[in-house]
Structure formats: structure tokens, C-alpha cells
Design a protein around this motif. Structure first.
Motif, PDB file in Angstrom:
ATOM      1  N   ASP A  60      21.933 -12.370 -32.830  1.00 50.89           N
ATOM      2  CA  ASP A  60      21.313 -11.232 -32.032  1.00 50.89           C
ATOM      3  C   ASP A  60      22.333 -10.047 -32.128  1.00 50.89           C
ATOM      4  N   ALA A  61      21.429  -8.951 -32.442  1.00 50.06           N
ATOM      5  CA  ALA A  61      22.375  -7.813 -32.185  1.00 50.06           C
ATOM      6  C   ALA A  61      22.847  -7.335 -30.750  1.00 50.06           C
ATOM      7  N   PRO A  62      23.817  -6.393 -30.677  1.00 52.16           N
ATOM      8  CA  PRO A  62      24.402  -6.049 -29.253  1.00 52.16           C
ATOM      9  C   PRO A  62      23.569  -4.992 -28.546  1.00 52.16           C
ATOM     10  N   PHE A  63      22.416  -5.109 -28.724  1.00 53.33           N
ATOM     11  CA  PHE A  63      21.261  -4.187 -27.789  1.00 53.33           C
ATOM     12  C   PHE A  63      20.968  -4.808 -26.541  1.00 53.33           C
ATOM     13  N   VAL A  64      21.142  -3.846 -25.603  1.00 51.84           N
ATOM     14  CA  VAL A  64      20.731  -4.392 -24.153  1.00 51.84           C
ATOM     15  C   VAL A  64      19.745  -3.255 -23.439  1.00 51.84           C
ATOM     16  N   PRO A  65      18.340  -3.407 -23.828  1.00 50.87           N
ATOM     17  CA  PRO A  65      17.585  -2.505 -23.296  1.00 50.87           C
ATOM     18  C   PRO A  65      17.666  -1.972 -21.610  1.00 50.87           C
ATOM     19  N   PRO A  66      17.420  -0.641 -21.441  1.00 44.38           N
ATOM     20  CA  PRO A  66      17.429  -0.328 -20.121  1.00 44.38           C
ATOM     21  C   PRO A  66      16.312  -0.625 -19.172  1.00 44.38           C
ATOM     22  N   ALA A  67      16.460  -0.627 -17.984  1.00 45.66           N
ATOM     23  CA  ALA A  67      15.458  -1.201 -17.087  1.00 45.66           C
ATOM     24  C   ALA A  67      14.208  -0.293 -17.277  1.00 45.66           C
ATOM     25  N   PRO A  68      13.086  -0.746 -17.199  1.00 45.63           N
ATOM     26  CA  PRO A  68      11.893  -0.040 -17.347  1.00 45.63           C
ATOM     27  C   PRO A  68      11.510   0.945 -16.336  1.00 45.63           C
ATOM     28  N   PRO A  69      11.285   2.168 -16.555  1.00 48.38           N
ATOM     29  CA  PRO A  69      10.830   2.894 -15.266  1.00 48.38           C
ATOM     30  C   PRO A  69       9.409   2.975 -14.663  1.00 48.38           C
ATOM     31  N   ASP A  70       9.254   3.531 -13.753  1.00 46.58           N
ATOM     32  CA  ASP A  70       7.967   3.479 -12.860  1.00 46.58           C
ATOM     33  C   ASP A  70       7.682   4.656 -12.161  1.00 46.58           C
ATOM     34  N   THR A  71       6.926   5.591 -13.240  1.00 47.63           N
ATOM     35  CA  THR A  71       6.571   6.887 -12.698  1.00 47.63           C
ATOM     36  C   THR A  71       5.135   7.323 -13.051  1.00 47.63           C
ATOM     37  N   ASP A  72       4.339   8.164 -12.352  1.00 46.48           N
ATOM     38  CA  ASP A  72       2.977   8.628 -12.893  1.00 46.48           C
ATOM     39  C   ASP A  72       3.020   8.975 -14.470  1.00 46.48           C
ATOM     40  N   LEU A  73       4.091  10.057 -14.722  1.00 45.67           N
ATOM     41  CA  LEU A  73       4.163  10.501 -15.890  1.00 45.67           C
ATOM     42  C   LEU A  73       5.609  10.131 -16.347  1.00 45.67           C
ATOM     43  N   ARG A  74       5.472  10.189 -17.870  1.00 42.18           N
ATOM     44  CA  ARG A  74       7.024   9.731 -18.339  1.00 42.18           C
ATOM     45  C   ARG A  74       7.294  10.526 -19.525  1.00 42.18           C
ATOM     46  N   PHE A  75       8.031  11.613 -19.354  1.00 38.82           N
ATOM     47  CA  PHE A  75       8.741  12.486 -20.186  1.00 38.82           C
ATOM     48  C   PHE A  75       7.226  13.387 -20.796  1.00 38.82           C
ATOM     49  N   PRO A  76       6.580  13.855 -19.744  1.00 40.32           N
ATOM     50  CA  PRO A  76       5.391  14.754 -20.393  1.00 40.32           C
ATOM     51  C   PRO A  76       5.800  15.763 -21.196  1.00 40.32           C
ATOM     52  N   GLY A  77       4.772  16.241 -22.238  1.00 39.31           N
ATOM     53  CA  GLY A  77       5.361  16.932 -23.159  1.00 39.31           C
ATOM     54  C   GLY A  77       4.466  18.703 -22.894  1.00 39.31           C
ATOM     55  N   LYS A  78       3.162  18.290 -23.063  1.00 38.99           N
ATOM     56  CA  LYS A  78       2.466  19.542 -22.757  1.00 38.99           C
ATOM     57  C   LYS A  78       1.451  19.712 -21.921  1.00 38.99           C
ATOM     58  N   ALA A  79       0.698  20.517 -21.310  1.00 38.29           N
ATOM     59  CA  ALA A  79      -0.324  20.443 -20.396  1.00 38.29           C
ATOM     60  C   ALA A  79      -1.112  21.683 -20.590  1.00 38.29           C
ATOM     61  N   VAL A  80      -2.527  21.366 -20.429  1.00 40.81           N
ATOM     62  CA  VAL A  80      -3.525  22.534 -20.282  1.00 40.81           C
ATOM     63  C   VAL A  80      -4.455  22.086 -19.055  1.00 40.81           C
ATOM     64  N   LEU A  81      -5.154  23.028 -18.751  1.00 40.46           N
ATOM     65  CA  LEU A  81      -6.071  23.108 -17.459  1.00 40.46           C
ATOM     66  C   LEU A  81      -7.477  22.241 -17.886  1.00 40.46           C
ATOM     67  N   SER A  82      -7.772  21.528 -17.254  1.00 37.32           N
ATOM     68  CA  SER A  82      -8.870  20.691 -17.737  1.00 37.32           C
ATOM     69  C   SER A  82     -10.095  21.326 -17.117  1.00 37.32           C
ATOM     70  N   PRO A  83     -11.233  21.031 -17.792  1.00 34.40           N
ATOM     71  CA  PRO A  83     -12.717  21.774 -17.145  1.00 34.40           C
ATOM     72  C   PRO A  83     -12.783  21.667 -16.031  1.00 34.40           C
ATOM     73  N   ASP A  84     -12.362  20.652 -15.137  1.00 33.75           N
ATOM     74  CA  ASP A  84     -12.929  20.021 -13.840  1.00 33.75           C
ATOM     75  C   ASP A  84     -11.747  20.766 -12.861  1.00 33.75           C
ATOM     76  N   GLY A  85     -10.784  21.573 -13.206  1.00 37.81           N
ATOM     77  CA  GLY A  85     -10.296  22.137 -12.259  1.00 37.81           C
ATOM     78  C   GLY A  85      -8.539  21.703 -12.371  1.00 37.81           C
ATOM     79  N   GLY A  86      -8.275  20.323 -12.918  1.00 45.25           N
ATOM     80  CA  GLY A  86      -6.878  19.890 -12.698  1.00 45.25           C
ATOM     81  C   GLY A  86      -6.194  20.308 -14.085  1.00 45.25           C
ATOM     82  N   PHE A  87      -5.618  19.211 -14.645  1.00 49.61           N
ATOM     83  CA  PHE A  87      -4.529  19.314 -15.712  1.00 49.61           C
ATOM     84  C   PHE A  87      -4.982  18.096 -16.589  1.00 49.61           C
TER      85      PHE A  87
END
Length: 643
Positions: free
Chosen positions: A157-184
């Protein structure tokens, strides 16, 4: 050939090891691949993706170690580095090397650089740039054969230890636009999804399975890979093509279409292969793309910030065609006609709805004269034709630029290695790796100044700071009521700024001038003697490959300098990987811009695969009487026969 012992790994600390500090002696018996990278660099991100199949195939004998060697000041922050390791799904140990100790020990000159170390701890290959996966695989196979026979290869095995998985609604969001319904609509890049939010930022639905991949189909099973830019099509165009939203599916090197009525996803441009050479046609599904990062509707079509090759492209949804809009692929800052300009990882685009794209009034500046010429004659201010311009942020040159009159102009920015956080006249103002831009109806422009964690404003030839303390802002959205919403990528959220923030910023009372922080990338400069200097780009085909001239010359070398006066002779393009340069004795130093390229194919196979290796170097140099008369750069150098 003399065997060279690989230098020890030294830095500030380690990530993805569970707190363990690694030494090369701990890895004896394994094949070690060192990846010198920095998280701002699109070519480094390409290499991360290229290495994934190798890491999977050779998981019991290959240990990949990312050596993070920062360019920007923000990248020296250990918290920012930890976020980047998660953001880009780095699946191997990472050494934090903020002072470039290990970088210098291995004499790296470019991001990315890869070094291969054999199971006995000897350096056997050094390569620069991307596109090396096939060659590395052949070298690894050869090392496996040799060291299994010697009994010096140890599986496990390689010496890789993965970090704990996150729990958020978004994860590193990049870009956003207005949606036709008024949100995003938001690209949640690390979740590989497009997320629709209500006006209060609550989640309405997700488009994409959430697993990295490439699959068309219904919303629940479609797959993306680190999507970024979004562009809503005009209603008449959407009706004609059957989808409403174009997505820059960045790591898949694709454009995807999303029908908002049911969330179904289709591929509308790109082959999925990363760009390696100029396209021969314009069929959108037949051209190779390279890390499309942002999108904007301008001049009757979608303009694409093609970060991976430092260009802008266009995509016509109705005709199903695509092609180059601006840029030559040289990574630098130079204004001029669209076909001749240089960019450096364009990452954000903005044009006001209805922009025509041909009637701007600015005049071109130049790399030699700096941005001031562009600002003085072409800066946006209230009441001018800014709405007819396409604005872009060029992240690696930390600049704000715009398209007008068939040319690219620089409003703010000084080059690849000068950055900071400075307000005031545009000719002296500085950003640090901005990723987002938003053109406003009054002619001013908002800039998501990502590595300064700030929102900045450009108006009437001046730059001011609107807000600070943001977590790597990557995009800005203007809401119908005149409000401002910022994508805080490293905080995994959208943030609504206080009402009236733009009005306060416009009258100059938003907390006064921002910080005065000036930085310059300080890599060790190469000392060269003025006069004749020999440039050598070292390239040896990987084992089992040979140079391929079936489609023309197999090698290409392009050389330029900043300032141009540094080179009295030797600039231009040739097919030889060696060149005699003449350096001026009157110029104390500068940067040599070198682009090396080599085409190879498999030597002993009936249906040989073709490979293109390419790297851009920006080499800081100083001229001194006791300087060297030769400069060598490794495109692919190894100590094994080429087969």
C-alpha cells in the motif's frame, strides 16, 4: 551515465499522510513520482488528472508525491493549500514547500515538473509540462521489469491517508448565474454538480449524480468533472437547440447543455480529449478543448475562456460549430489584434445582456508600454460604451482586460510575475489571481480578486476595494434589484453583500484605500552572460517511442523575451530544439519565454498511438559577465534507452 541520488524531501509539512512525515528512505522499494505543482496553474491541474490512471494501475508499486511549490503569495498559506488539495481531489501525499527548498534541490524550472525516482532511490527521469502519461507508463513498466529481477521492488500500500469527507450544500462552488425562476444556478465544482438555489440560497435541486465522470442523460445519473462556467442562452436560441444552459465541464474538456425543464444533460462541444494542436475544422463535437473555465454570451454566440491553452474560443449552439476567438496559446500579457494577443489562463468573462461586441471605443495598449495606455484612452466609466465590451480576468497575469474594436486591451495588470493588492490609478493597481468579473450597467466592473480574498471595483481609470474578508471569491452576480452576490468558493457558499455597497464604493467612502501589498514571483534567476548563449531544450523519446514527423516537423521551439530588448537575436519559431540567443549587455535581466514541443509515436506497434509533449517556460534571467553561456531546459530527459 552517472547515477544521481534523489535529494531528500524537505518542506514545511505534509498533507494526506495522516500527520506522518515522509522521507525518501521510507519509500525505498517503491517507484516514486514527484509532481512539482502549484494550485493556480492550469497545466498542473491537467497533470493531476493525467496521473489518476497511473496511480490506479500501479497502485501497489508507485507512490506519487505532490511537491507544492507556490507562485502566488496566497498559495503559501497552509490553509489555502489544504483547501486546494481537497478542491482538486488530490489522491496522494503532498509536501508543502513554500520556500522552494525541494524545488531547488531538483533544479525545477517550470510548473509542472515531474521527477521519477527508482526503487533504489536514484533519479531516472525529469520531464516538464503535461502530456507525459504514456511515456511515464512505459518507463514505469521498464523499472518494474528491472527491479523485480533484482529483487529491489516491494509491493504494498501507498502512504496515502484521505481526509474526512465534508458535508456542505455546496463544495467549492465556481461560478453562478441567475436562474430564470429568480434564484441561482451554481457550479458546485468539487461535488461535480450543477445546483439550483432559491433566492434565499436553499437547495432546490441538483443536476448530476455527484460522482466524477462523463455521462449524458437525466439529472440523477448525468456526470460532470469539476464544472465551472455557466451561460444561459437567449430564449430564442434555447428554443432552437433544445437546452437552456451551457456548462463549462472543465476537467472533461467539454461543453455540456442542460435543459432546465427536466435537468437532462447532453454534450454539445468537445471530444473529451485535451487540446494538443490547432483544430482542423469547426464542428463543435470534433474539436479538442482544454479546460474551459468560464462562458459568456457575446456577439451572438458563446465565448469560452479556454484557460488550458490561454485563449478565448467561440461556440455557436445553432450551427454546432466552435473555434478560436482570440489568442495564440503563448502564456504572457500582450495586447493587440485578437489573433495576435497573448493571455495567461483567462478564467472569468462578463458582458452585459445585448452587448454587440464590435463598437467599443478603447484603443489598444501593449505589453511594452504597460496597461497605462489602455487605461488612459479606453477605461470604462459611467456613460461610455462598456456594455459593448467583453470583459475578462486573466488570472495568471493578475489582470483585467477587455475586447473592443477587434482587439484585446489591458485595463489593469502588469504581467505574469507582478501582483498584489493595490488600489488607485489603474496603471499602478494590482490584483492577485482574479477568477471572476461582472460588468455593471454604469460602465464600472467588479472583480472577484480571488487570492486577495476581496471584491474590487474598476471605474474611471481607478481601482478601489469594495469588500474584504471573502474566502477565495470566484464569481460575482448582480441581482435584478441591484444587489451583489459573491461566490465564496473556499467557504462553500454564496454571500449577499450589504445593500447599497456599490453606491458607497462609488462615492469613495468604502473604508478608504485598500491595503498596499506588492509582490513579485521570486524564483531563483538564471545568470547568463551577455552576448551569445546556447539554449538547449532536452528531449529524448520515452522507451518504446520515436519522434514522429508524419504530419510535419516533429519538434518546435518558440522563443521571446520580456522585455523584448533583452534578446538582440534568437527570437521566433524554428523546428530545432537548440538555438543561439544573443542577450543584450544593456539589459540587466528579464524573462525568457520558451515554448518547446515534440511529437512522438509508439515505435513497434502496428496502430501506433501519437503523443504531443509541450511546455511553456518563463525563465527569470539576469545578465552578468560571469554568467553561463548555456541554458538547458528538460522537456523529457531520462537515463534509459529509448527502445
Amino acid at each position: 551515465m552517472i547515477r544521481v541520488r534523489a535529494p531528500e524531501l524537505r518542506g514545511r509539512g505534509w498533507l494526506n499522510t495522516g500527520g506522518r512525515e515522509l522521507r525518501l528512505s521510507d519509500l525505498r522499494g517503491k517507484i516514486v513520482l514527484l509532481d512539482f505543482w502549484t494550485f493556480c496553474c492550469i497545466n498542473c491541474l491537467h497533470v493531476l488528472d493525467e496521473l489518476r490512471p497511473l496511480e490506479e494501475k500501479y497502485g501497489d508499486i508507485l507512490v506519487t508525491i505532490g511537491v507544492h511549490s507556490p507562485k502566488f503569495e496566497h498559495e503559501k498559506d497552509p490553509v489555502a493549500l489544504a483547501a486546494a488539495v481537497e478542491r482538486y481531489g488530490v489522491g496522494h501525499p503532498v509536501l508543502d514547500d513554500p520556500e522552494l527548498e525541494t524545488w531547488q534541490q531538483y533544479t525545477a524550472r517550470a510548473w509542472p515538473t515531474l521527477c521519477l525516482v527508482d526503487p533504489e532511490g536514484y533519479l531516472v527521469a525529469t520531464v516538464a509540462g503535461e502530456g507525459h502519461a504514456a511515456g511515464l507508463a512505459k518507463m514505469i513498466d521498464s523499472l518494474i521489469e528491472t527491479h523485480e529481477a533484482r529483487g529491489t521492488l516491494h509491493r504494498g500500500d501507498a502512504p496515502f491517508v484521505p481526509p474526512a469527507p465534508p458535508d456542505t450544500d455546496l463544495r467549492f462552488p465556481g461560478k453562478a448565474v441567475l436562474s430564470p425562476d429568480g434564484g441561482f444556478l451554481v457550479s458546485s465544482s468539487a461535488q461535480h454538480q450543477i445546483v439550483e438555489l432559491a433566492e434565499d440560497f436553499s437547495v432546490l435541486r441538483r443536476i448530476g449524480s455527484g460522482t466524477r465522470g462523463r455521462a449524458d442523460g437525466v439529472a440523477a445519473t448525468a456526470q460532470f468533472s469539476e464544472p465551472q462556467g455557466l451561460c444561459l442562452l437567449p430564449a430564442r436560441v434555447a428554443e432552437a437547440v433544445g437546452y437552456d444552459l451551457v456548462v463549462a465541464d472543465t476537467v472533461n474538456h467539454l461543453l455540456r447543455g442542460v435543459r432546465l425543464a427536466d435537468g437532462s444533460v447532453s454534450t454539445v462541444a468537445g471530444t473529451g480529449r485535451p487540446w494538443r494542436s490547432a483544430p482542423e475544422g469547426t464542428g463543435a463535437l470534433d474539436v479538442d478543448l482544454s479546460s474551459p473555465w468560464d462562458l459568456a454570451w457575446y456577439d451572438g454566440r458563446v465565448i469560452v475562456a479556454m484557460a488550458g491553452v490561454h485563449q478565448l474560443w467561440w461556440f455557436d449552439p445553432i450551427e454546432g460549430t466552435a473555434g478560436v476567438y482570440a489568442g495564440t496559446t503563448v502564456e504572457a500579457l500582450r495586447d493587440g489584434p485578437l489573433a495576435e494577443t497573448w493571455m495567461a489562463q483567462p478564467s472569468g468573462l462578463s458582458a452585459l445582456p445585448g452587448a454587440a461586441g464590435s463598437a467599443g471605443s478603447g484603443s489598444a495598449g501593449s505589453a511594452e508600454s504597460g496597461a497605462a495606455g489602455s487605461v488612459e484612452s479606453g477605461a470604462a466609466g459611467a456613460g461610455d460604451a462598456a456594455g459593448e465590451r467583453l470583459w475578462l480576468v486573466d488570472s495568471e497575469s493578475s489582470s483585467l482586460r477587455f475586447v473592443a474594436d477587434g482587439a484585446l486591451h489591458t485595463a489593469v495588470g502588469q504581467g505574469l510575475f507582478d501582483f498584489g493588492q493595490v488600489d488607485g490609478p489603474a496603471a499602478k493597481a494590482l490584483f492577485q489571481h482574479p477568477l471572476g468579473v461582472c460588468a455593471l450597467p454604469d460602465g464600472s466592473v467588479l472583480v472577484a480578486d480571488t487570492y486577495n480574498n476581496a471584491l474590487r471595483r474598476f471605474a474611471d481609470g481607478q481601482v478601489s476595494t469594495v469588500a474584504t474578508g471573502l474566502a477565495e471569491p470566484s464569481d460575482v452576480v448582480l441581482t435584478p434589484d441591484g444587489g451583489v452576490v459573491v461566490v465564496e468558493s473556499a467557504a462553500h457558499r454564496l454571500t449577499r453583500l450589504a445593500p447599497g455597497v456599490l453606491a458607497v464604493a462609488a462615492d469613495g467612502s468604502a473604508g478608504g484605500m485598500g491595503p498596499d501589498r506588492r509582490y513579485r514571483t521570486e524564483r531563483p534567476a538564471t545568470r547568463l552572460a551577455p552576448g551569445t548563449v546556447r539554449l538547449e531544450v532536452m528531449f529524448a523519446p520515452a522507451p518504446g517511442q520515436k519522434l514522429d514527423d508524419s504530419f510535419g516537423p516533429s519538434t518546435r521551439l518558440e522563443v521571446s523575451a520580456s522585455p523584448p530588448e533583452l534578446l538582440l537575436a534568437g527570437a521566433g519559431v524554428t523546428t530545432d530544439l537548440t538555438r543561439e540567443l544573443v542577450l543584450s549587455p544593456d539589459v540587466p535581466g528579464g524573462v525568457l519565454q520558451v515554448v518547446g514541443q515534440a511529437a512522438t509515436c509508439d515505435a513497434h506497434e502496428e496502430h501506433a498511438a501519437c503523443h504531443l509533449t509541450r511546455q511553456d517556460w518563463g525563465v527569470p534571467v539576469v545578465t552578468a559577465p560571469d554568467g553561463a553561456a548555456t541554458i538547458s531546459l528538460a522537456l523529457f530527459q531520462h537515463d534509459q534507452p529509448a527502445g
